[in-house]
Design a protein around this motif. Structure first.
Motif, PDB file in Angstrom:
ATOM      1  N   THR A 188     -40.980  64.591 -33.645  1.00 34.50           N
ATOM      2  CA  THR A 188     -40.291  63.501 -33.403  1.00 34.50           C
ATOM      3  C   THR A 188     -39.760  63.692 -32.135  1.00 34.50           C
ATOM      4  O   THR A 188     -39.703  62.722 -31.059  1.00 34.50           O
ATOM      5  CB  THR A 188     -38.743  63.641 -34.113  1.00 34.50           C
ATOM      6  OG1 THR A 188     -39.120  63.290 -35.501  1.00 34.50           O
ATOM      7  CG2 THR A 188     -37.964  62.472 -33.746  1.00 34.50           C
ATOM      8  N   ASP A 189     -39.387  64.928 -31.585  1.00 31.38           N
ATOM      9  CA  ASP A 189     -39.220  65.184 -29.982  1.00 31.38           C
ATOM     10  C   ASP A 189     -40.314  65.037 -29.019  1.00 31.38           C
ATOM     11  O   ASP A 189     -39.989  64.193 -28.022  1.00 31.38           O
ATOM     12  CB  ASP A 189     -38.849  66.876 -29.814  1.00 31.38           C
ATOM     13  CG  ASP A 189     -37.540  67.191 -30.479  1.00 31.38           C
ATOM     14  OD1 ASP A 189     -36.545  66.298 -30.666  1.00 31.38           O
ATOM     15  OD2 ASP A 189     -37.199  68.524 -30.364  1.00 31.38           O
ATOM     16  N   GLU A 190     -41.662  65.344 -29.327  1.00 29.50           N
ATOM     17  CA  GLU A 190     -42.511  64.805 -28.405  1.00 29.50           C
ATOM     18  C   GLU A 190     -42.779  63.309 -28.426  1.00 29.50           C
ATOM     19  O   GLU A 190     -43.174  62.585 -27.464  1.00 29.50           O
ATOM     20  CB  GLU A 190     -43.732  65.411 -29.198  1.00 29.50           C
ATOM     21  CG  GLU A 190     -45.236  65.025 -28.262  1.00 29.50           C
ATOM     22  CD  GLU A 190     -45.122  65.220 -26.877  1.00 29.50           C
ATOM     23  OE1 GLU A 190     -45.477  64.361 -26.033  1.00 29.50           O
ATOM     24  OE2 GLU A 190     -44.195  66.221 -26.323  1.00 29.50           O
ATOM     25  N   LEU A 191     -42.704  62.477 -29.656  1.00 35.20           N
ATOM     26  CA  LEU A 191     -42.661  61.055 -29.630  1.00 35.20           C
ATOM     27  C   LEU A 191     -41.538  60.605 -28.593  1.00 35.20           C
ATOM     28  O   LEU A 191     -41.797  59.513 -28.132  1.00 35.20           O
ATOM     29  CB  LEU A 191     -42.535  60.479 -30.924  1.00 35.20           C
ATOM     30  CG  LEU A 191     -42.530  58.975 -31.472  1.00 35.20           C
ATOM     31  CD1 LEU A 191     -43.830  58.443 -30.750  1.00 35.20           C
ATOM     32  CD2 LEU A 191     -42.345  58.724 -32.807  1.00 35.20           C
ATOM     33  N   ILE A 192     -40.338  61.034 -28.549  1.00 39.65           N
ATOM     34  CA  ILE A 192     -39.290  60.286 -27.994  1.00 39.65           C
ATOM     35  C   ILE A 192     -39.760  60.630 -26.535  1.00 39.65           C
ATOM     36  O   ILE A 192     -39.296  59.803 -25.782  1.00 39.65           O
ATOM     37  CB  ILE A 192     -37.744  61.033 -28.339  1.00 39.65           C
ATOM     38  CG1 ILE A 192     -37.395  60.663 -29.878  1.00 39.65           C
ATOM     39  CG2 ILE A 192     -36.910  60.761 -27.407  1.00 39.65           C
ATOM     40  CD1 ILE A 192     -36.358  61.226 -30.296  1.00 39.65           C
ATOM     41  N   ALA A 193     -40.076  61.881 -26.241  1.00 39.80           N
ATOM     42  CA  ALA A 193     -40.475  62.236 -24.762  1.00 39.80           C
ATOM     43  C   ALA A 193     -41.837  61.353 -24.456  1.00 39.80           C
ATOM     44  O   ALA A 193     -41.491  60.810 -23.226  1.00 39.80           O
ATOM     45  CB  ALA A 193     -40.770  63.528 -24.774  1.00 39.80           C
ATOM     46  N   GLN A 194     -42.628  61.007 -25.343  1.00 37.05           N
ATOM     47  CA  GLN A 194     -43.613  59.989 -24.729  1.00 37.05           C
ATOM     48  C   GLN A 194     -43.093  58.754 -24.691  1.00 37.05           C
ATOM     49  O   GLN A 194     -43.501  57.841 -23.563  1.00 37.05           O
ATOM     50  CB  GLN A 194     -44.804  60.022 -25.952  1.00 37.05           C
ATOM     51  CG  GLN A 194     -46.009  59.150 -25.654  1.00 37.05           C
ATOM     52  CD  GLN A 194     -46.658  59.171 -26.792  1.00 37.05           C
ATOM     53  OE1 GLN A 194     -46.827  59.696 -27.841  1.00 37.05           O
ATOM     54  NE2 GLN A 194     -48.099  58.550 -26.525  1.00 37.05           N
TER      55      GLN A 194
END
Length: 358
Positions: A188-194
């Motif tokens: 989820t964190d990576e998706l938000i960062a993307q």
């Protein structure tokens, strides 16, 4: 799989290589990583049951469950969907109980003593005179024969992934624990960062405003495109009307259009009917890999000539493997066989001419 038949413990397995013979001595080894994940999920299931009672009431009783390595599902009695706030509350209570690091104990007790202790039992289940009771801190006491942790803190983390109905009056929650819950958070964190990188949002809190801005921009551009399409249609309809065949005083148009949307197809039909009545038309196009058809007739022709657009579009759609219908003056249809589009339009034209007495 381990099962008990009377006083006999049976281990069920599948032979993947080699061979077995009667009387052969075997040794069994527990996959510790898998077993630990099952323990986390199973203990979290008991805590989830407690959290549901705290959130929606004691009537949220267990109707079924399944645990595997750091994954669980729990079915419970409840007549309506949990709200987003209730789901958050359930998850918060679970993780509060995990953070407590409460001791998990197991003991064998006579069934009546277990009931006096407050142990929850599954409705409809039959229990022996002596039962195994699993207790967690001061918040959970259940009859259970499964494998568990020694401390709730060993669950690590629990995240609810879904809540859904499975039968009348029965809901299902699925959740993940331990490393799988941590990995879910990282994804989820990576998706938000993307998304932040794509939308040029320095802070995650800015994402909603960025998306709203894009939605407004798309809405504005769609309106502008629609206006351009309408202007383009206006330029094209006179040419289409000039190609019309006249039957019994009615202009008949049967045409395949290229590179149009469904909205543009409807716009063609509306403008032709408004500006070139009396008219009866069938238009078709390939849109998103499928056949789209529209039939329109001038409203007075419904009574004067007994025309019916719904019957026309049905005849056309059937040829291309589809179906449709609508009002006598306007009808639409969809179909799958794009290669049959020309034949479908021809079939619709034939039905129009038949209704006009040709």
């Amino acid at each position: 799989d381990a099962q008990k038949d009377g006083d006999l413990w049976i281990h069920v397995g599948h032979l993947t290589k080699g061979k077995l013979s009667v009387g052969q001595t075997l040794s069994a080894t527990v996959d510790e990583s898998r077993r630990s994940g099952i323990r986390r999920a199973h203990s979290a299931t008991h805590i989830l049951h407690h959290a549901l009672h705290c959130t929606v009431g004691k009537d949220a009783t267990q109707r079924g469950s399944r645990v595997q390595q750091d994954e669980l599902r729990f079915d419970f009695a409840h007549n309506q969907a949990l709200t987003a706030e209730e789901v958050r509350q359930v998850e918060d209570i679970i993780n509060e109980c995990i953070a407590q690091g409460a001791t998990v104990t197991t003991e064998l007790l006579p069934i009546e003593a277990a009931r006096k202790k407050g142990a929850m039992a599954l409705f409809g289940e039959k229990y022996p005179d002596e039962v195994r009771v699993v207790s967690m801190g001061d918040f959970s006491v259940e009859l259970c024969g499964g494998t568990h942790l020694s401390n709730t803190g060993q669950v690590g983390l629990c995240r609810i992934t879904s809540e859904e109905p499975i039968a009348k009056g029965v809901r299902r929650i699925t959740a993940i624990t331990g490393p799988k819950a941590v990995e879910k958070g990282r994804e989820t964190d990576e998706l938000i960062a993307q998304l932040q990188r794509m939308l040029k949002a320095p802070q995650a809190a800015e994402l909603v405003a960025k998306v709203e801005s894009l939605q407004n921009e798309v809405k504005t551009l769609s309106k502008q495109l629609s206006e351009l399409n309408s202007a383009s249609v206006a330029d094209a309809i006179d040419a289409l009307a000039a190609q019309a065949e006249t039957i019994s005083g009615v202009k008949v148009i049967a045409k395949k259009l290229e590179g149009v949307s469904r909205e543009t197809l409807r716009d063609f039909a509306d403008q032709l009917r408004d500006k070139h009545s009396p008219i009866a038309l069938i238009l078709g196009a390939e849109i998103e890999g499928k056949v789209s058809l529209i039939v329109a007739v001038s409203k007075p022709l419904v009574k004067e000539k007994n025309l019916h657009a719904g019957n026309v579009v049905k005849a056309a759609a059937t040829v291309a493997g589809g179906a449709g219908g609508g009002r006598p003056d306007m009808a639409e249809a969809g179909a799958k066989l794009v290669e049959k589009l020309d034949e479908a339009i021809a079939a619709g034209a034939a039905e129009l001419k038949k209704q006009l007495g040709v």
